[in-house]
Design a protein around this motif. Sequence first.
Motif, PDB file in Angstrom:
ATOM      1  N   ARG A  96       0.819  -1.220   0.000  1.00  0.00           N
ATOM      2  CA  ARG A  96       0.000   0.000   0.000  1.00  0.00           C
ATOM      3  C   ARG A  96       0.851   1.268   0.000  1.00  0.00           C
ATOM      4  NH1 ARG A  96      -3.337  -3.437   3.170  1.00  0.00           N
ATOM      5  NH2 ARG A  96      -2.429  -2.739   5.156  1.00  0.00           N
ATOM      6  N   LEU A  97       2.150   1.125   0.174  1.00  0.00           N
ATOM      7  CA  LEU A  97       3.036   2.281   0.108  1.00  0.00           C
ATOM      8  C   LEU A  97       3.380   2.602  -1.341  1.00  0.00           C
ATOM      9  CD1 LEU A  97       5.668   1.463   2.924  1.00  0.00           C
ATOM     10  CD2 LEU A  97       3.643   2.943   3.107  1.00  0.00           C
ATOM     11  N   GLN A  98       3.577   3.865  -1.622  1.00  0.00           N
ATOM     12  CA  GLN A  98       4.067   4.270  -2.932  1.00  0.00           C
ATOM     13  C   GLN A  98       5.553   3.950  -3.019  1.00  0.00           C
ATOM     14  OE1 GLN A  98       2.158   5.511  -5.489  1.00  0.00           O
ATOM     15  NE2 GLN A  98       0.420   5.082  -4.119  1.00  0.00           N
ATOM     16  N   VAL A  99       6.027   3.658  -4.237  1.00  0.00           N
ATOM     17  CA  VAL A  99       7.451   3.389  -4.425  1.00  0.00           C
ATOM     18  C   VAL A  99       8.279   4.551  -3.891  1.00  0.00           C
ATOM     19  CG1 VAL A  99       9.279   3.084  -6.142  1.00  0.00           C
ATOM     20  CG2 VAL A  99       7.117   1.857  -6.395  1.00  0.00           C
ATOM     21  N   LYS A 100       7.807   5.764  -4.091  1.00  0.00           N
ATOM     22  CA  LYS A 100       8.525   6.950  -3.617  1.00  0.00           C
ATOM     23  C   LYS A 100       8.710   6.918  -2.109  1.00  0.00           C
ATOM     24  CE  LYS A 100       8.405  12.015  -3.741  1.00  0.00           C
ATOM     25  NZ  LYS A 100       7.635  13.207  -4.208  1.00  0.00           N
ATOM     26  N   LYS A 101       7.689   6.466  -1.380  1.00  0.00           N
ATOM     27  CA  LYS A 101       7.774   6.395   0.072  1.00  0.00           C
ATOM     28  C   LYS A 101       8.760   5.318   0.506  1.00  0.00           C
ATOM     29  CE  LYS A 101       6.733   7.196   4.375  1.00  0.00           C
ATOM     30  NZ  LYS A 101       7.220   8.435   5.050  1.00  0.00           N
ATOM     31  N   ILE A 102       8.712   4.154  -0.141  1.00  0.00           N
ATOM     32  CA  ILE A 102       9.663   3.083   0.182  1.00  0.00           C
ATOM     33  C   ILE A 102      11.082   3.564  -0.080  1.00  0.00           C
ATOM     34  CG2 ILE A 102      10.411   0.726  -0.361  1.00  0.00           C
ATOM     35  CD1 ILE A 102       7.504   0.146  -1.200  1.00  0.00           C
ATOM     36  N   ARG A 120       8.412  -3.255  -3.520  1.00  0.00           N
ATOM     37  CA  ARG A 120       6.966  -3.076  -3.690  1.00  0.00           C
ATOM     38  C   ARG A 120       6.391  -4.151  -4.615  1.00  0.00           C
ATOM     39  NH1 ARG A 120       2.693  -0.793  -6.256  1.00  0.00           N
ATOM     40  NH2 ARG A 120       1.162   0.248  -4.894  1.00  0.00           N
ATOM     41  N   THR A 121       7.135  -4.521  -5.656  1.00  0.00           N
ATOM     42  CA  THR A 121       6.675  -5.588  -6.560  1.00  0.00           C
ATOM     43  C   THR A 121       6.544  -6.908  -5.821  1.00  0.00           C
ATOM     44  OG1 THR A 121       7.679  -4.533  -8.497  1.00  0.00           O
ATOM     45  CG2 THR A 121       7.233  -6.894  -8.643  1.00  0.00           C
ATOM     46  N   ILE A 122       7.532  -7.224  -4.991  1.00  0.00           N
ATOM     47  CA  ILE A 122       7.473  -8.469  -4.210  1.00  0.00           C
ATOM     48  C   ILE A 122       6.291  -8.452  -3.249  1.00  0.00           C
ATOM     49  CG2 ILE A 122       8.655  -9.772  -2.388  1.00  0.00           C
ATOM     50  CD1 ILE A 122      11.302  -9.078  -3.796  1.00  0.00           C
ATOM     51  N   ALA A 123       6.073  -7.312  -2.601  1.00  0.00           N
ATOM     52  CA  ALA A 123       4.947  -7.193  -1.669  1.00  0.00           C
ATOM     53  C   ALA A 123       3.620  -7.407  -2.396  1.00  0.00           C
ATOM     54  CB  ALA A 123       4.973  -5.825  -0.988  1.00  0.00           C
ATOM     55  N   SER A 124       3.477  -6.809  -3.567  1.00  0.00           N
ATOM     56  CA  SER A 124       2.236  -6.954  -4.340  1.00  0.00           C
ATOM     57  C   SER A 124       2.032  -8.398  -4.788  1.00  0.00           C
ATOM     58  CB  SER A 124       2.272  -6.021  -5.556  1.00  0.00           C
ATOM     59  OG  SER A 124       2.321  -4.671  -5.151  1.00  0.00           O
TER      60      SER A 124
END
Length: 242
Positions: A96-102, A120-124
């Motif tokens: 749910r986080l934006q890539v920018k935030k990560i 983020r891809t792995i989380a999704s």
Amino acid sequence: MRQSRAGILRRRGKRVEKPGFSTKRLFDIDVAVERVREAIKPFAKAAMFELADDGFNSVFEQLVACIISIRTLDEVTIPTARKLFAVARTPGQVSRLQVKKIDELISACTFHEAKARTIRTIASEAVQRFGGALPCDGEKLMELHGVGPKCANLVLGIACGQGKISVDIHVHRVTNRWGYVQTRTPEQTMAALEAKLPKQYWIEINSLLVPFGKHICTGRTPKCSTCPVLEMCQQVGVEVHR
């Protein structure tokens, strides 16, 4: 006058006087492991083992920590992973986080922009394919973007308790320097260790040789004079030591 590299190295350490093979004790991995365990007690644990001890021991958390650790010092990896996990720890939360935030949270590590996209891809994928919990399955983990054998094996060993060998630069260098294996690449070292190393050490070998390789059996001018394994070590490739 410009000095040669050899001249500089002679000033920094002692030239290795390698004895004949027969004067070295036959390498005993059980003795070596016992001695290395004692030698690394004053030093910090390898990053992923340290994070696991702190409770970040799920497959997802360990995999994310390993992604962060690539080409990054443990001293940076540990606080960086903790910073991310303080905000989001599960695949659902991270997705749910934006890539920018990560990227902002992991900006201290190397290649943080690419790693943020990978995380983020792995989380999704963990949410969409595995219901929010990554499995203890090496083949499935390596299907995920950015995950190779090193990270997959380390995660399976720490998070799942599976007997897997993870070979990083320290494990590769030290075991070859000992003469325990004779290989050219970490991938070859992993295969050689799987064929030779007793299984009870498969998970532990990484936790031992990362701090051992960082503080004692270093890449340049290793501390052979205080090494607990010197009487068995063939010092392969060592020209100068401390």
